[in-house]
Design a protein around this motif. Sequence first.
Motif, PDB file in Angstrom:
ATOM      1  N   ALA A   1      35.226 -42.389 -44.624  1.00 20.69           N
ATOM      2  CA  ALA A   1      34.591 -41.643 -45.710  1.00 20.69           C
ATOM      3  C   ALA A   1      35.445 -40.448 -46.172  1.00 20.69           C
ATOM      4  CB  ALA A   1      33.188 -41.212 -45.290  1.00 20.69           C
ATOM      5  N   PRO A   2      35.892 -39.549 -45.281  1.00 20.16           N
ATOM      6  CA  PRO A   2      36.676 -38.409 -45.793  1.00 20.16           C
ATOM      7  C   PRO A   2      38.024 -38.835 -46.368  1.00 20.16           C
ATOM      8  CG  PRO A   2      36.535 -38.339 -43.369  1.00 20.16           C
ATOM      9  CD  PRO A   2      35.644 -39.454 -43.838  1.00 20.16           C
ATOM     10  N   LEU A   3      38.624 -39.861 -45.790  1.00 17.88           N
ATOM     11  CA  LEU A   3      39.943 -40.288 -46.281  1.00 17.88           C
ATOM     12  C   LEU A   3      39.827 -40.879 -47.689  1.00 17.88           C
ATOM     13  CD1 LEU A   3      42.908 -40.491 -45.565  1.00 17.88           C
ATOM     14  CD2 LEU A   3      42.454 -42.716 -44.512  1.00 17.88           C
ATOM     15  N   LEU A   4      38.838 -41.744 -47.877  1.00 18.15           N
ATOM     16  CA  LEU A   4      38.654 -42.327 -49.215  1.00 18.15           C
ATOM     17  C   LEU A   4      38.217 -41.266 -50.208  1.00 18.15           C
ATOM     18  CD1 LEU A   4      36.959 -45.819 -48.723  1.00 18.15           C
ATOM     19  CD2 LEU A   4      39.254 -45.331 -49.565  1.00 18.15           C
ATOM     20  N   ALA A   5      37.361 -40.362 -49.751  1.00 15.19           N
ATOM     21  CA  ALA A   5      36.887 -39.313 -50.664  1.00 15.19           C
ATOM     22  C   ALA A   5      38.073 -38.484 -51.147  1.00 15.19           C
ATOM     23  CB  ALA A   5      35.859 -38.429 -49.958  1.00 15.19           C
ATOM     24  N   PHE A   6      39.018 -38.191 -50.237  1.00 16.16           N
ATOM     25  CA  PHE A   6      40.195 -37.411 -50.645  1.00 16.16           C
ATOM     26  C   PHE A   6      41.080 -38.215 -51.596  1.00 16.16           C
ATOM     27  CE2 PHE A   6      44.719 -36.566 -50.077  1.00 16.16           C
ATOM     28  CZ  PHE A   6      44.769 -35.254 -50.559  1.00 16.16           C
ATOM     29  N   LEU A   7      41.405 -39.440 -51.181  1.00 16.76           N
ATOM     30  CA  LEU A   7      42.386 -40.213 -51.956  1.00 16.76           C
ATOM     31  C   LEU A   7      41.872 -40.614 -53.339  1.00 16.76           C
ATOM     32  CD1 LEU A   7      43.881 -42.415 -49.104  1.00 16.76           C
ATOM     33  CD2 LEU A   7      45.113 -40.682 -50.428  1.00 16.76           C
ATOM     34  N   THR A   8      40.547 -40.708 -53.473  1.00 17.23           N
ATOM     35  CA  THR A   8      39.999 -41.149 -54.763  1.00 17.23           C
ATOM     36  C   THR A   8      39.491 -39.968 -55.598  1.00 17.23           C
ATOM     37  OG1 THR A   8      37.826 -41.545 -53.808  1.00 17.23           O
ATOM     38  CG2 THR A   8      39.328 -43.418 -53.857  1.00 17.23           C
ATOM     39  N   HIS A   9      39.715 -38.759 -55.113  1.00 14.66           N
ATOM     40  CA  HIS A   9      39.273 -37.576 -55.863  1.00 14.66           C
ATOM     41  C   HIS A   9      40.035 -37.512 -57.206  1.00 14.66           C
ATOM     42  CE1 HIS A   9      38.861 -33.328 -56.904  1.00 14.66           C
ATOM     43  NE2 HIS A   9      37.751 -33.368 -56.187  1.00 14.66           N
TER      44      HIS A   9
ATOM     45  N   ARG B   1      47.274 -37.048 -59.901  1.00 12.44           N
ATOM     46  CA  ARG B   1      48.587 -36.983 -59.238  1.00 12.44           C
ATOM     47  C   ARG B   1      49.280 -38.346 -59.230  1.00 12.44           C
ATOM     48  NH1 ARG B   1      52.829 -36.773 -58.145  1.00 12.44           N
ATOM     49  NH2 ARG B   1      54.021 -35.662 -56.563  1.00 12.44           N
ATOM     50  N   GLY B   2      48.479 -39.396 -59.457  1.00 13.27           N
ATOM     51  CA  GLY B   2      49.058 -40.749 -59.491  1.00 13.27           C
ATOM     52  C   GLY B   2      48.684 -41.601 -58.292  1.00 13.27           C
ATOM     53  N   VAL B   3      47.763 -41.123 -57.455  1.00  4.52           N
ATOM     54  CA  VAL B   3      47.357 -41.927 -56.279  1.00  4.52           C
ATOM     55  C   VAL B   3      46.399 -43.024 -56.739  1.00  4.52           C
ATOM     56  CG1 VAL B   3      46.118 -41.883 -54.078  1.00  4.52           C
ATOM     57  CG2 VAL B   3      47.562 -39.934 -54.730  1.00  4.52           C
ATOM     58  N   ARG B   4      46.699 -44.254 -56.324  1.00  9.59           N
ATOM     59  CA  ARG B   4      45.787 -45.371 -56.616  1.00  9.59           C
ATOM     60  C   ARG B   4      45.523 -46.131 -55.322  1.00  9.59           C
ATOM     61  NH1 ARG B   4      45.867 -42.722 -60.373  1.00  9.59           N
ATOM     62  NH2 ARG B   4      46.260 -43.195 -62.564  1.00  9.59           N
ATOM     63  N   ILE B   5      44.259 -46.220 -54.968  1.00  5.94           N
ATOM     64  CA  ILE B   5      43.896 -47.009 -53.783  1.00  5.94           C
ATOM     65  C   ILE B   5      44.258 -48.472 -54.040  1.00  5.94           C
ATOM     66  CG2 ILE B   5      41.917 -47.924 -52.486  1.00  5.94           C
ATOM     67  CD1 ILE B   5      42.393 -45.141 -51.668  1.00  5.94           C
TER      68      ILE B   5
ATOM     69  N   GLY C   1      35.598 -48.223 -53.787  1.00  2.59           N
ATOM     70  CA  GLY C   1      34.142 -48.339 -53.862  1.00  2.59           C
ATOM     71  C   GLY C   1      33.467 -47.103 -54.416  1.00  2.59           C
ATOM     72  N   ALA C   2      32.348 -46.755 -53.807  1.00  6.48           N
ATOM     73  CA  ALA C   2      31.544 -45.654 -54.305  1.00  6.48           C
ATOM     74  C   ALA C   2      32.304 -44.336 -54.249  1.00  6.48           C
ATOM     75  CB  ALA C   2      30.275 -45.551 -53.484  1.00  6.48           C
ATOM     76  N   PHE C   3      33.395 -44.319 -53.455  1.00  2.84           N
ATOM     77  CA  PHE C   3      34.155 -43.086 -53.338  1.00  2.84           C
ATOM     78  C   PHE C   3      35.137 -42.920 -54.487  1.00  2.84           C
ATOM     79  CE2 PHE C   3      33.018 -44.182 -49.016  1.00  2.84           C
ATOM     80  CZ  PHE C   3      32.445 -43.002 -48.589  1.00  2.84           C
ATOM     81  N   ASN C   4      35.273 -43.953 -55.292  1.00  2.89           N
ATOM     82  CA  ASN C   4      36.295 -43.880 -56.326  1.00  2.89           C
ATOM     83  C   ASN C   4      35.911 -42.876 -57.406  1.00  2.89           C
ATOM     84  OD1 ASN C   4      38.106 -44.338 -58.429  1.00  2.89           O
ATOM     85  ND2 ASN C   4      38.474 -46.414 -57.726  1.00  2.89           N
ATOM     86  N   GLY C   5      36.621 -41.771 -57.427  1.00  5.02           N
ATOM     87  CA  GLY C   5      36.293 -40.687 -58.345  1.00  5.02           C
ATOM     88  C   GLY C   5      36.404 -41.082 -59.810  1.00  5.02           C
ATOM     89  N   GLN C   6      37.224 -42.090 -60.095  1.00 11.91           N
ATOM     90  CA  GLN C   6      37.434 -42.469 -61.481  1.00 11.91           C
ATOM     91  C   GLN C   6      36.396 -43.442 -62.005  1.00 11.91           C
ATOM     92  OE1 GLN C   6      39.630 -41.550 -63.991  1.00 11.91           O
ATOM     93  NE2 GLN C   6      39.613 -39.843 -62.558  1.00 11.91           N
ATOM     94  N   SER C   7      36.105 -44.433 -61.195  1.00 12.78           N
ATOM     95  CA  SER C   7      35.199 -45.464 -61.699  1.00 12.78           C
ATOM     96  C   SER C   7      34.326 -45.939 -60.560  1.00 12.78           C
ATOM     97  CB  SER C   7      35.998 -46.618 -62.277  1.00 12.78           C
ATOM     98  OG  SER C   7      37.092 -46.907 -61.448  1.00 12.78           O
ATOM     99  N   GLY C   8      33.063 -45.807 -60.738  1.00 15.05           N
ATOM    100  CA  GLY C   8      32.114 -46.155 -59.676  1.00 15.05           C
ATOM    101  C   GLY C   8      31.840 -47.640 -59.616  1.00 15.05           C
TER     102      GLY C   8
END
Length: 475
Positions: free
Chosen positions: A343-351, A357-361, A366-373
Motif C-alpha cells: 500500500a505505501p509503495l504503490l501510493a508513493f509511486l502512483t502519486h 516526474r515520469g514514473v509509470r507503474i 489499481g485504486a492507488f493510481n493517482g492518475q486514473s482510478g
Amino acid sequence: MDVAKARSQYPILTGPQPFIYADNAGGSQVPKTVVSRMVDYLLNTNVQVGADYVPSKVATRRVMEEGPTAAKILMNAASADEIVLGASSTMNVENLAQGLTGDIKAGDEIIITGEHEANGGPWKRLATRVGATTILWPHRPLHSANPYAVALVLDDLLPLITARTRLVAFTSCSNILGSVVPVADIVPAVRAKAKEMGAPKVEVCVDAVAYAPHKKVDVRAWDVDYCVFSCYKIYGAHVSAMYVRSDALKNSVSSVVHHFLKVPEVAYKIMPGGPGYESVYAITGVIPYLLSLTPDGEKLLEETGLLQDATADSMPLLTNPALPAALDTSWAAIAAHDHGLLAPLLAFLTHPDQWARGVRIAGDGGAFNGQSGDEDRTVGAAFKPHVAGRAPTVSFVMVESSNGKPQLGSKQIVEYFDKKGGIGIRYGHFYAFTLVSKIAPGGDPADGVVRISLVHYNTVAEVERIIEVLKEVLA
Ligand SMILES: Cc1ncc(COP(=O)(O)O)c(C=O)c1O
C-alpha cells in the motif's frame, strides 16, 4: 504475524549492518530452520539413496518420501507421485515439454504468454520440433492514461482457443507486474470454450513461481494439469517442484529417463537425473517455517515435536490432519502483511507528483493510481481488480517528465540505490523478455523496468526507507 520473529531467522536482514533485501522475486532468503535440515542431511545422511544399509534407508525416506510429500502439500496435489523435483523450474518445464513431444502433434496450437520464458521457451522449442504453432496471449493495457499498466485478461484469451488448441501455458502471478492471474476463473472458461470449439484434448500448465512465495498454490482447486514453482523463492533451497496430474502421467507424458529404467506412471518418468538431495529434503523445512509465523502453526509444531527439535522427522507433521488449516492461517497472515507493504509503495509511486516526474507503474496500480482510478479500466467484465490479491512485486518505468526534470533510465535508478548501499533492488527484463520488450520505454528490454520485490519478512519501515531513496533519486 510476528515479523520480528520471522526476521530472526535471517541474519542478513538483522545483523550489525542490516540489509534491506527487496529482490525477493529473484530468490528468497532461506530461514535457519531450513538450513539446519540441509546441514543435518549433509552431515548425517549424505549417502547413496536406495541401498539397504541404515543411513541409506534414512536418506531414501528423506529424499523420496518426505521432500516430495512436503512439495505435494505446498501444491495441494493428491499424491506425492505427481511431484517432479528438478534443478529449476526452467529445467522442469523443459523436461515436461520433452516428455510431451510424442503427444503434441503437427498442427496443434499452444497458447503462451510473454511472461517468464521458463513457461514459453520450452513450448516454442516443442512446437518447432513437432510442427505445432505457438500463439501469444497478449497483455492488455488497463488504463488509457498508462500504457505500461498491463495485465492478462481472460477476454483476450478465449478468442484464441480453437479446435486445434492443445495446451494453454500461463502464469498465476507475473514476476514483473506482481498481478495475480485468476487461475480458478480462467481454467473452467478455457475448458468450456475448448469443448464448444471441439478441441479433443486441452491441458493447462501454470507457472506459479512468482505466486508461491505469497499465496497458497492449489492445483486441485485450479484444476490444472501441470504447475511449477521454485523452492528457492519460497524460503527453501535451490530446487524446483512441478505438479503433473496423474492422468497426464498416464496418457500424455512419455518417459525421458534412461531406457532401461522401467518406471511406472509416476513423476519420476520425467526426472532425468536427480536434483540435490539436501535441497529436496530442505522442502520439509519450509512448511514448519510457514507454520512458525502464526500462533496456530506454532501450536501444531509443538504437538508434532518440531518446535522442540527443528530437524525431527517431519512425517508426523506432514500427515497431520490439522496441517492444511494451519497452513491456510499462515498464508492469510502473509497476505495481510504483503498488502501492508504494498500500500505505501504503490501510493508513493502512483502519486500525481511521481506521475509528473515520469514514473509509470508497469502493471496494476489499481485504486492507488493517482492518475486514473478503477473506473478507467478498459478491460472486460471477467477481469477482477488485482490490488487486493496482488503480490508486493512492484515494477515501474520512467518516461519523460512533465516538470522539466531529466528522464531517467531504470539502470540509473538502481545504480543510485547501489551506490547508496544497504538496499537490494534490480532492473532489467528478469527473463520476461517478451513482455518487457513491449513495455520498456524506447523498446530496450535490457534497461527494462525497475523492480522492487518484497515478501513477508520485509517491514513497512524498510518500505519507507526505499521510498526515501526513491525521493532522492527522483528529485
Ligand atoms: C515467474 C517465473 N517463472 C519461472 C522462473 C524460473 O525459475 P527457475 O529459476 O527455477 O528456473 C522464474 C525465475 O525468476 C520466475 O520468476
